[in-house]
Every structure is written in C-alpha cells, then in structure tokens.
Design an enzyme around this catalytic site. Structure first.
Site, PDB file in Angstrom:
ATOM      1  N   ASP A 192       0.771  -1.493  -0.031  1.00 31.63           N
ATOM      2  CA  ASP A 192      -0.070   0.070   0.033  1.00 31.63           C
ATOM      3  C   ASP A 192       0.952   1.256  -0.098  1.00 31.63           C
ATOM      4  O   ASP A 192       0.572   2.255  -0.082  1.00 31.63           O
ATOM      5  CB  ASP A 192      -0.994   0.033   1.060  1.00 31.63           C
ATOM      6  CG  ASP A 192      -0.405   0.067   2.464  1.00 31.63           C
ATOM      7  OD1 ASP A 192       1.067  -0.338   2.661  1.00 31.63           O
ATOM      8  OD2 ASP A 192      -0.930  -0.051   3.493  1.00 31.63           O
ATOM      9  N   SER A 193       2.204   0.929  -0.027  1.00 32.12           N
ATOM     10  CA  SER A 193       3.098   2.088  -0.281  1.00 32.12           C
ATOM     11  C   SER A 193       2.872   2.698  -1.654  1.00 32.12           C
ATOM     12  O   SER A 193       3.269   3.947  -1.892  1.00 32.12           O
ATOM     13  CB  SER A 193       4.557   1.520  -0.263  1.00 32.12           C
ATOM     14  OG  SER A 193       4.784   0.607  -1.055  1.00 32.12           O
TER      15      SER A 193
ATOM     16  N   ASP B  26      -0.914  -5.992  -0.179  1.00 35.37           N
ATOM     17  CA  ASP B  26      -1.170  -5.749   1.362  1.00 35.37           C
ATOM     18  C   ASP B  26      -2.812  -5.369   1.520  1.00 35.37           C
ATOM     19  O   ASP B  26      -3.370  -5.108   0.605  1.00 35.37           O
ATOM     20  CB  ASP B  26      -0.591  -4.241   1.094  1.00 35.37           C
ATOM     21  CG  ASP B  26       0.385  -4.254   2.188  1.00 35.37           C
ATOM     22  OD1 ASP B  26       0.927  -5.135   2.767  1.00 35.37           O
ATOM     23  OD2 ASP B  26       1.441  -3.043   1.903  1.00 35.37           O
TER      24      ASP B  26
ATOM     25  N   LYS C 282      -1.202  -9.288   2.982  1.00 36.11           N
ATOM     26  CA  LYS C 282      -0.306  -8.851   4.222  1.00 36.11           C
ATOM     27  C   LYS C 282      -1.290  -7.754   5.033  1.00 36.11           C
ATOM     28  O   LYS C 282      -1.862  -7.212   4.434  1.00 36.11           O
ATOM     29  CB  LYS C 282       0.927  -8.229   3.926  1.00 36.11           C
ATOM     30  CG  LYS C 282       1.659  -7.358   4.777  1.00 36.11           C
ATOM     31  CD  LYS C 282       3.376  -7.369   4.542  1.00 36.11           C
ATOM     32  CE  LYS C 282       3.423  -5.895   3.622  1.00 36.11           C
ATOM     33  NZ  LYS C 282       2.975  -4.825   4.459  1.00 36.11           N
TER      34      LYS C 282
ATOM     35  N   GLU D  85      -0.864  -5.495   9.056  1.00 39.69           N
ATOM     36  CA  GLU D  85      -0.045  -4.818   9.970  1.00 39.69           C
ATOM     37  C   GLU D  85      -0.708  -4.984  11.091  1.00 39.69           C
ATOM     38  O   GLU D  85      -2.186  -4.673  11.324  1.00 39.69           O
ATOM     39  CB  GLU D  85       0.146  -3.160   9.588  1.00 39.69           C
ATOM     40  CG  GLU D  85       0.810  -3.067   8.159  1.00 39.69           C
ATOM     41  CD  GLU D  85       0.916  -1.423   7.959  1.00 39.69           C
ATOM     42  OE1 GLU D  85       0.669  -0.608   8.743  1.00 39.69           O
ATOM     43  OE2 GLU D  85       1.159  -1.028   7.042  1.00 39.69           O
TER      44      GLU D  85
ATOM     45  N   GLU E 218       9.710  -4.015  10.234  1.00 40.22           N
ATOM     46  CA  GLU E 218      10.033  -2.753   9.568  1.00 40.22           C
ATOM     47  C   GLU E 218      10.324  -2.019  10.655  1.00 40.22           C
ATOM     48  O   GLU E 218      10.047  -1.686  11.683  1.00 40.22           O
ATOM     49  CB  GLU E 218       8.825  -2.129   8.956  1.00 40.22           C
ATOM     50  CG  GLU E 218       8.910  -0.849   8.446  1.00 40.22           C
ATOM     51  CD  GLU E 218       8.091  -0.331   7.569  1.00 40.22           C
ATOM     52  OE1 GLU E 218       7.181  -0.798   6.889  1.00 40.22           O
ATOM     53  OE2 GLU E 218       8.445   0.874   6.830  1.00 40.22           O
TER      54      GLU E 218
HETATM   55  O1  KIV Z   1       3.506  -1.052   1.548  1.00 42.48           O
HETATM   56  C1  KIV Z   1       4.635  -1.523   1.481  1.00 42.48           C
HETATM   57  O2  KIV Z   1       5.479  -1.350   0.629  1.00 42.48           O
HETATM   58  C2  KIV Z   1       5.318  -2.168   2.591  1.00 42.48           C
HETATM   59  C3  KIV Z   1       6.822  -2.486   2.706  1.00 42.48           C
HETATM   60  C4  KIV Z   1       7.222  -1.207   3.195  1.00 42.48           C
HETATM   61  C5  KIV Z   1       7.258  -3.593   3.663  1.00 42.48           C
HETATM   62  O3  KIV Z   1       4.427  -2.743   3.394  1.00 42.48           O
END
Ligand code: KIV
Length: 274
Positions: free
Chosen positions: A43-44, A82, A112, A114, A181
C-alpha cells in the site's frame, strides 16, 4: 523456479528471501525475470505512485486494480498483496471477504496485514479460509497517526518485548512470514532467531531471513529515501535527462528523424490529394 508458500518457508535458514514492491505490469515482469522471490503489491502504492502523504487513503479497489496488473507480469514470484487501511479493522467477517477479493479478483497468492496480537482472530479466520497471511510488525505505516510519524520502533526493552510477543502471536495464529520494519538490527536478529517462519526485514538489519525494499527507492526514483535504503540505480536522474532531451529534440526539430518516419515508394502520390 516457481515460488510458493512452501518454497518461502523452506528458505528459512537456507537462502535469503528477496522481496520488492511492484504496482504495475512492466515492473513485475522485470523483477520476476531477475529471479526475485516475492513481489509485494504494497500500500506504499499510495505514496510512491498515487502521490498521497501516507498509505491511509489507499482503497481495496486501488489494491485490486494494481495487483491484477502485477499478476499479469509475474510468472514465478509469490505475489503478496497488502490489505489496505480499514479493510481488516472492522470485523473478522469483513476481513475474510476483503482478503478473498485480493485473491479472487487481484490474483494475489497471499495477503499482508499490519499489527500484532490484536489481529490474531483475523489471521486465524484467514488461515481457515486457506488464505496465506504475511504479518507486519515494528514500524507499521498505517499507524502513522498513532506513532506520530515514521519512527523506529522497539527502542526500549518493553517496546522490544511487545514486538517479539506480537511476532510469536502472529506465528501461532498461522502467519506464513513476517515483515519486520524499522526496528534495531539486534531486535531483528532476536525475532528472526525466535521464529520458525521467515522474517523479511526493511530497516531491521541483516540477520532477517530476507529483505524487502520499495522498488521506487531501490531504483532511485523517489526524491528522498529513508536511511535503510540502498539506491541500486539512479533512475530519477536518467528519467530527468531523458525527458529533458526529448523536450529539446521536439523544440529544435531533431526528433523525429528520418529513421522514425514511415515512407512510401514516392511522396508524389500525395501531391494531388486535397
Ligand atoms: O507497503 C509497502 O510497501 C510495505 C513495505 C514497506 C514492506 O509494506
């Protein structure tokens, strides 16, 4: 070699795991062709592609749209997508439905999310639905407002113990791997040694079972990058030079040249068309 959940788990203690982010077809295709084990549709996306200040505005539809493009490009990498902010915070039922969409519509192999022990019920439910889950602890960007910024986590004994406890809880709930992270390298080593599942570090030191970087950071496209990034290329400068060269070639008429033009036998045939 096709990367699967089984090959990822087998890499622990044997060979390091490489993971990069990708959000589009060409990046996924190129990363995949270089033997990258795992592609994260992170989600970056919100920050490096969509121009937001943080990841909180990214939606399920954004993630599905970009994950589908990545899935078309990646033939061998394991694709992890994500779960965006608020897609797994409301209820276990909504979490399973949203993760299912990332698999069915986005064609991800795993999701994924968090957070720590508070998400054990969600991870158990995803595990029951046969959806592989990667956990993410330490600096979790979706908690930026709670953290008060992108700050290294686990710097005190108590904070470090909490991250280790969270990591163990996620493993026991069925997570297949953990992203660590923004934690001190010594804590990254401690957590890696304590777990059966692989750890994939980003700013968590060299002892992790693998490393992940945001593609735009490692390629040197982003303007600034955090301390833990190595810029393996300087594509920002290359792109600036290429755009500037195109701009002047258009203005001074040197582009297109004859080799860029379509020709017919004789231009006379166009002489009398009106
Ligand atoms: O969203 C993302 O790119 C991430 C990485 C920083 C691990 O979660």
């Amino acid at each position: 070699m096709k990367n699967t959940v089984a090959t990822l788990l087998a890499q622990k203690g044997q060979t390091k795991i490489s993971m990069v982010t990708a959000y589009d077809y060409p990046t996924a295709l190129i990363a995949d062709s270089c033997g990258i084990n795992t592609i994260l549709v992170g989600d970056s996306l919100g920050m490096v592609v969509l121009g937001y200040d943080d990841t909180l505005s990214v939606t399920m539809d954004d993630m599905i749209h970009h994950c589908r493009a990545v899935a078309r490009g990646a033939k061998n990498a394991l694709i992890v997508c994500d779960m965006p902010y608020m897609s797994y915070h409301v209820s276990v039922e909504e979490t399973v439905r949203n993760a299912g969409r990332l698999i069915q519509e986005g064609h991800a192999h795993a999701v994924k999310l968090e957070g720590g022990v508070e998400f054990v019920p969600e991870i158990r439910a995803l595990h029951r639905a046969s959806i592989p889950v990667v956990g993410h602890v330490g600096l979790t960007p979706q908690s930026i407002n709670a953290f008060g910024g992108f700050k290294v986590q686990g710097k005190t004994r108590e904070a470090a113990q909490k991250i280790l406890d969270d990591a163990r809880a996620l493993q026991e709930a069925g997570a297949i791997a953990l992203v660590l992270e923004g934690v001190p390298a010594a804590l990254g080593a401690k957590i890696t040694a304590a777990l059966r599942i692989p750890t994939i570090g980003i700013g968590a030191g060299p002892a992790c079972d693998g490393q992940v970087l945001v593609a735009h950071d490692l390629l040197g496209i982003t303007e600034k990058s955090p301390k833990f990034v190595r810029r393996f290329a300087d594509l920002r400068t290359s792109m600036q030079e290429a755009f500037a060269a195109f701009e002047s070639a258009v203005k001074d008429g040197t582009f297109p040249a004859s080799e860029h033009c379509y020709q017919v036998g004789s231009d006379d045939i166009f002489a009398d068309i009106h």
